[in-house]
Design a protein around this motif. Structure first.
Motif, PDB file in Angstrom:
ATOM      1  N   LEU A  29       0.834  -1.202   0.000  1.00 36.17           N
ATOM      2  CA  LEU A  29       0.000   0.000   0.000  1.00 36.17           C
ATOM      3  C   LEU A  29       0.866   1.248   0.000  1.00 36.17           C
ATOM      4  O   LEU A  29       0.647   2.165  -0.797  1.00 36.17           O
ATOM      5  N   ARG A  30       1.862   1.295   0.877  1.00 33.83           N
ATOM      6  CA  ARG A  30       2.749   2.468   0.929  1.00 33.83           C
ATOM      7  C   ARG A  30       3.411   2.707  -0.437  1.00 33.83           C
ATOM      8  O   ARG A  30       3.454   3.834  -0.928  1.00 33.83           O
ATOM      9  N   ALA A  31       3.928   1.650  -1.051  1.00 34.07           N
ATOM     10  CA  ALA A  31       4.592   1.786  -2.353  1.00 34.07           C
ATOM     11  C   ALA A  31       3.606   2.251  -3.418  1.00 34.07           C
ATOM     12  O   ALA A  31       3.932   3.123  -4.238  1.00 34.07           O
ATOM     13  N   ALA A  32       2.405   1.713  -3.429  1.00 38.20           N
ATOM     14  CA  ALA A  32       1.401   2.090  -4.423  1.00 38.20           C
ATOM     15  C   ALA A  32       0.945   3.536  -4.232  1.00 38.20           C
ATOM     16  O   ALA A  32       0.719   4.249  -5.216  1.00 38.20           O
ATOM     17  N   LEU A  33       0.824   3.965  -2.986  1.00 40.01           N
ATOM     18  CA  LEU A  33       0.407   5.345  -2.729  1.00 40.01           C
ATOM     19  C   LEU A  33       1.438   6.335  -3.255  1.00 40.01           C
ATOM     20  O   LEU A  33       1.092   7.342  -3.880  1.00 40.01           O
ATOM     21  N   VAL A  34       2.716   6.046  -3.019  1.00 41.31           N
ATOM     22  CA  VAL A  34       3.777   6.936  -3.508  1.00 41.31           C
ATOM     23  C   VAL A  34       3.845   6.893  -5.040  1.00 41.31           C
ATOM     24  O   VAL A  34       4.049   7.926  -5.687  1.00 41.31           O
ATOM     25  N   ALA A  35       3.630   5.714  -5.630  1.00 43.43           N
ATOM     26  CA  ALA A  35       3.651   5.608  -7.096  1.00 43.43           C
ATOM     27  C   ALA A  35       2.505   6.415  -7.717  1.00 43.43           C
ATOM     28  O   ALA A  35       2.693   7.077  -8.739  1.00 43.43           O
ATOM     29  N   GLN A  36       1.347   6.369  -7.091  1.00 43.04           N
ATOM     30  CA  GLN A  36       0.185   7.079  -7.630  1.00 43.04           C
ATOM     31  C   GLN A  36       0.187   8.561  -7.263  1.00 43.04           C
ATOM     32  O   GLN A  36      -0.305   9.389  -8.016  1.00 43.04           O
TER      33      GLN A  36
END
Length: 77
Positions: A29-36
């Motif tokens: 989730l953390r990685a996806a939030l930063v990617a988005q």
């Protein structure tokens, strides 16, 4: 699906107050939030993350989780 809510500076950085997500772990989730939302990269590491009302600093499963709150550091008096 879980609801991710952003507060204060995190909401400003994400450009939204809330969104629906489906990542399987907190690390994903953390990685996806930063990617988005690249502007979250600076603030997210300093944020408290509450998973269904419990602070969660380490990676953990998000299976069955309904709510994740992203709370930046607050100043107050």
């Amino acid at each position: 699906m879980m609801r991710v809510r952003y507060f204060a500076a995190a909401a400003e950085a994400a450009g939204t107050d809330a969104e629906e997500r489906s990542e399987g772990t907190l690390a994903e989730l953390r990685a996806a939030l930063v990617a988005q939302h690249p502007t979250l990269a600076d603030i997210l590491p300093r944020c408290a993350v509450m998973v269904d009302g419990v602070r969660s600093d380490a990676d953990r499963s998000l299976e069955g989780v309904e709510l994740v709150d992203v709370l930046p550091p607050f100043a107050g008096g």
